[in-house]
Design a protein around this motif. Structure first.
Motif, short mmCIF file in Angstrom:
data_model
loop_
_atom_site.label_atom_id
_atom_site.label_comp_id
_atom_site.label_asym_id
_atom_site.label_seq_id
_atom_site.Cartn_x
_atom_site.Cartn_y
_atom_site.Cartn_z
N GLY A 49 40.29 36.80 50.57
CA GLY A 49 38.86 37.06 50.70
C GLY A 49 38.10 37.03 49.40
O GLY A 49 37.04 37.64 49.27
N ILE A 50 38.65 36.35 48.38
CA ILE A 50 37.93 36.25 47.11
C ILE A 50 37.02 35.03 47.16
O ILE A 50 37.48 33.90 47.35
CB ILE A 50 38.90 36.07 45.92
CG1 ILE A 50 39.96 37.16 45.95
CG2 ILE A 50 38.14 36.06 44.60
CD1 ILE A 50 41.11 36.92 44.99
N VAL A 51 35.74 35.25 47.03
CA VAL A 51 34.81 34.11 46.99
C VAL A 51 33.98 34.21 45.72
O VAL A 51 33.33 35.22 45.48
CB VAL A 51 33.88 34.10 48.22
CG1 VAL A 51 32.94 32.92 48.14
CG2 VAL A 51 34.69 34.04 49.49
N GLU A 52 34.06 33.16 44.89
CA GLU A 52 33.26 33.17 43.67
C GLU A 52 32.22 32.07 43.77
O GLU A 52 32.54 30.96 44.16
CB GLU A 52 34.13 32.90 42.44
CG GLU A 52 35.41 33.70 42.40
CD GLU A 52 36.57 32.85 41.91
OE1 GLU A 52 36.61 31.63 42.19
OE2 GLU A 52 37.45 33.42 41.24
N GLY A 53 31.03 32.40 43.39
CA GLY A 53 29.99 31.37 43.32
C GLY A 53 29.53 30.91 44.69
O GLY A 53 30.04 31.37 45.73
N GLU A 54 28.59 29.97 44.68
CA GLU A 54 27.99 29.54 45.94
C GLU A 54 28.75 28.38 46.57
O GLU A 54 28.49 27.98 47.68
CB GLU A 54 26.51 29.17 45.73
CG GLU A 54 26.25 27.95 44.91
CD GLU A 54 26.13 28.26 43.42
OE1 GLU A 54 25.47 27.49 42.73
OE2 GLU A 54 26.72 29.25 42.93
N LYS A 55 29.71 27.81 45.82
CA LYS A 55 30.40 26.63 46.32
C LYS A 55 31.52 26.99 47.30
O LYS A 55 32.12 26.12 47.89
CB LYS A 55 31.00 25.84 45.15
CG LYS A 55 29.96 24.96 44.49
CD LYS A 55 30.61 23.90 43.65
CE LYS A 55 30.70 24.31 42.21
NZ LYS A 55 31.42 23.35 41.40
N GLY A 56 31.84 28.29 47.42
CA GLY A 56 32.94 28.68 48.27
C GLY A 56 34.18 28.89 47.42
O GLY A 56 34.12 28.92 46.19
N VAL A 57 35.33 28.99 48.06
CA VAL A 57 36.55 29.28 47.34
C VAL A 57 36.99 28.08 46.52
O VAL A 57 36.90 26.93 46.98
CB VAL A 57 37.69 29.63 48.32
CG1 VAL A 57 38.85 30.24 47.57
CG2 VAL A 57 37.20 30.56 49.39
N GLU A 58 37.46 28.32 45.32
CA GLU A 58 38.00 27.24 44.51
C GLU A 58 39.32 27.68 43.91
O GLU A 58 39.49 28.85 43.58
CB GLU A 58 37.02 26.87 43.38
CG GLU A 58 35.91 25.97 43.84
CD GLU A 58 35.08 25.53 42.67
OE1 GLU A 58 35.13 24.34 42.34
OE2 GLU A 58 34.41 26.37 42.08
N GLY A 59 40.21 26.73 43.72
CA GLY A 59 41.50 27.05 43.12
C GLY A 59 41.37 27.09 41.62
O GLY A 59 41.02 28.10 41.03
#
Lengths: 111, 98, 347
Positions: free
Chosen positions: C148-158
């Motif tokens: 459930g970690i979401v950073e920024g507006e782009k959605g989840v990124e690796g």
């Protein structure tokens, strides 16, 4: 914008056509009879364009032609017996070759 | 995982340094190939271009680039026109990464 | 029955070619290229080879067709707003200089006589690294999403390496609006230069390297990476077509036949990006890169036939996958549109 681009492209095409329409070279193909490296002449027996399974390079016509290859771009060195294809300019009675392709040795059909 | 990525990252410059390379993907090494297009077998526009190929390769190259670009543009706008008929919204999209 | 109308005479190569095959190759590579943002020369060559195309003409014909095809895709991507022209133009500088340097290095090494199969292995190594990067990135993003970690507006990124690279603030700083990034102009120049050198030296177009570089090192969203990369492919493709034609290694007739198929495929592939998530594109890209790698290994051990089969198999599978995405997405959109219209009529 699009229209201007299309128009300029068309213009360019017409100009190119006019500029390049001038030169026209003949092509002839046949069996190499002799390649004289000192005089820079190639003699071939011309073949016709009746291609078939038995005669993939055309049939011999019996006509012999001599080409001046001093200025020509030559691919794999021709040897008597090879099938050659030449692009040339007819200059009076002389045939000035521009490019010489070794059709049988190069064999483009082979991958 | 992190250590692995670090190691891999370190490998990149090392591998660049030991690259004794040829134009491999460009296929077999170019031998001295001269090609003459057989203008005896074709007519019309094809004859014109084959002839140009034999006599003036630079002009032929310019033509090839222009025609390819023109063809790309024409087909691009034509297909665009057709796709617009389908009624799909082709002007916007959402960027969802995951 | 006379099937001779299915064969077309290629005036320069002097061979009869099964033209529906050319259209089909154009179509599949068009679809894949529009979706991934790469040229895909490595996919075309074995196909042309099987159709009986002389090797001497395969590469030049490839490149010219790719330039035309990228043009079709770029037009389409541009309408979606997927092409960051500012970034594209800045990168052209780096790409061009890079490709020239790469080619010079090759010539220098050839003079030294240090040419060997090592190249292939290095190429394989790079492809391996790229696919590893793509897959581990996917795994990381997947894990983050689960937590459930979401950073920024782009959605989840690796991987977010670009965030570190963006911290390097050497002037001039540039704002790329389309990609939504703010960084030093030297970052894209350096990245494009590096990918250009590698491309020139491996003799490939470079889409395969540039697309992931745009995502991971510059931080461009996947969709815009695809569109911008296609723009680069188009420019370098036209340049490549010119130089190859000068060497006489091109069959223009085949280029046009392939382009007609490619134009249709490019539309499908490009529109499909609309319905695909960024990570869907990245994952399929990883698969394609992996197959390219395996096929090179097979070729190295002289399994030419299996290499060709693998490449053609991969192309058709990915192609079907993309067409399916496109059709599914389009059908859903049209249905929703219809439902909306009905709702409006009732109200």
């Amino acid at each position: 914008m699009k229209r201007i681009m299309a128009q300029s492209l068309a213009m360019l095409a017409v100009i190119l056509l006019v500029v390049t329409a001038a030169s026209a070279a003949e092509v002839s193909q046949g069996k190499c009879l002799q390649y004289d490296k000192t005089a820079m002449k190639i003699t071939i027996e011309e073949y016709d364009i009746q291609f078939s399974k038995e005669a993939p390079y055309g049939r011999p016509t019996g006509v012999q032609s001599v080409f001046d290859v001093a200025k020509a771009q030559i691919g794999i060195t021709p040897q008597p017996g090879d099938i050659l294809r030449l692009a040339y300019d007819q200059n009076g009675a002389d045939k000035i070759a521009i490019k010489v392709m070794n059709v049988s040795k190069q064999d483009l059909k082979k991958k | 995982m992190k250590r692995l990525t670090h190691k891999l990252l370190a490998m990149v410059p090392t591998s660049i340094l030991c690259l004794p390379v040829t134009l491999w993907a460009a296929g077999d090494k170019a031998t001295n190939i001269v090609v003459v297009a057989d203008t005896r077998r074709v007519t019309g526009v094809m004859k014109y271009f084959s002839n140009l190929y034999n006599t003036d390769i630079l002009m032929y190259a310019i033509w090839a680039v222009i025609l390819t670009a023109a063809m790309g543009c024409i087909l691009g706008f034509l297909m665009d026109f057709i796709m617009e008929r389908t009624g799909l919204d082709l002007k916007s999209r959402k960027i969802i990464e995951h | 029955m006379d099937a001779s109308w299915l064969y077309m005479f290629m005036p320069i190569a002097g061979v009869q070619i099964f033209w529906p095959g050319l259209v089909l190759i154009g179509f599949s590579v068009g679809t894949i290229g529009g979706f991934f943002g790469m040229g895909g020369a490595w996919m075309v060559t074995p196909g042309l080879n099987i159709l009986g195309f002389p090797m001497a003409f395969a590469i030049g014909t490839d490149i010219a067709h790719i330039a035309g095809k990228s043009m079709v895709s770029t037009i389409r991507h541009s309408k979606f707003g997927n092409v960051d022209y500012k970034l594209g133009f800045i990168m052209i500088i780096g790409t061009m200089i890079g490709i020239e340097c790469g080619a010079q290095i090759v010539m220098w090494l050839e003079r030294l006589g240090q040419v060997g199969p090592v190249v292939r292995w290095v190429y394989v190594g790079f492809l391996f690294l790229i696919s590893l990067m793509v897959f581990s990135d996917y795994a990381k993003a997947h894990k983050k999403k689960k937590q459930g970690i979401v950073e920024g507006e782009k959605g989840v990124e690796g991987f977010t390496w670009y965030k570190t690279l963006h911290k390097i603030k050497i002037p001039p700083m540039v704002h790329f609006k389309a990609s939504g990034i703010y960084c030093s102009a030297w970052l894209p120049i350096l990245v494009s230069f590096t990918t250009g050198v590698l491309a020139g030296f491996l003799g490939i177009g470079g889409g395969l390297l540039r697309m992931p570089a745009l995502i991971y090192f510059i931080g461009v969203p996947t969709h815009i990476a695809v569109g911008t990369d296609l723009f680069e492919v188009m420019i370098s493709g036209l340049y490549g077509a010119f130089t190859y034609t000068l060497k006489g290694r091109i069959e223009l007739v085949a280029v046009f036949v392939m382009l007609t198929g490619a134009a249709i495929g490019a539309q499908i592939g490009t529109v499909a990006t609309k319905y695909a998530k960024g990570y869907g594109i990245r994952l399929a890209f990883g698969v394609a890169v992996l197959c390219c790698m395996i096929s090179i290994i097979l070729k190295q051990f002289k399994f030419e036939m299996s290499a060709a089969i693998l490449i053609l198999g991969t192309i058709s599978t990915i192609c079907v996958y993309i067409v399916a995405i496109m059709l599914k997405g389009a059908a859903a959109e049209l249905r929703a549109k219809k439902a909306n219209a009905q709702m409006a009529a009732q109200a």
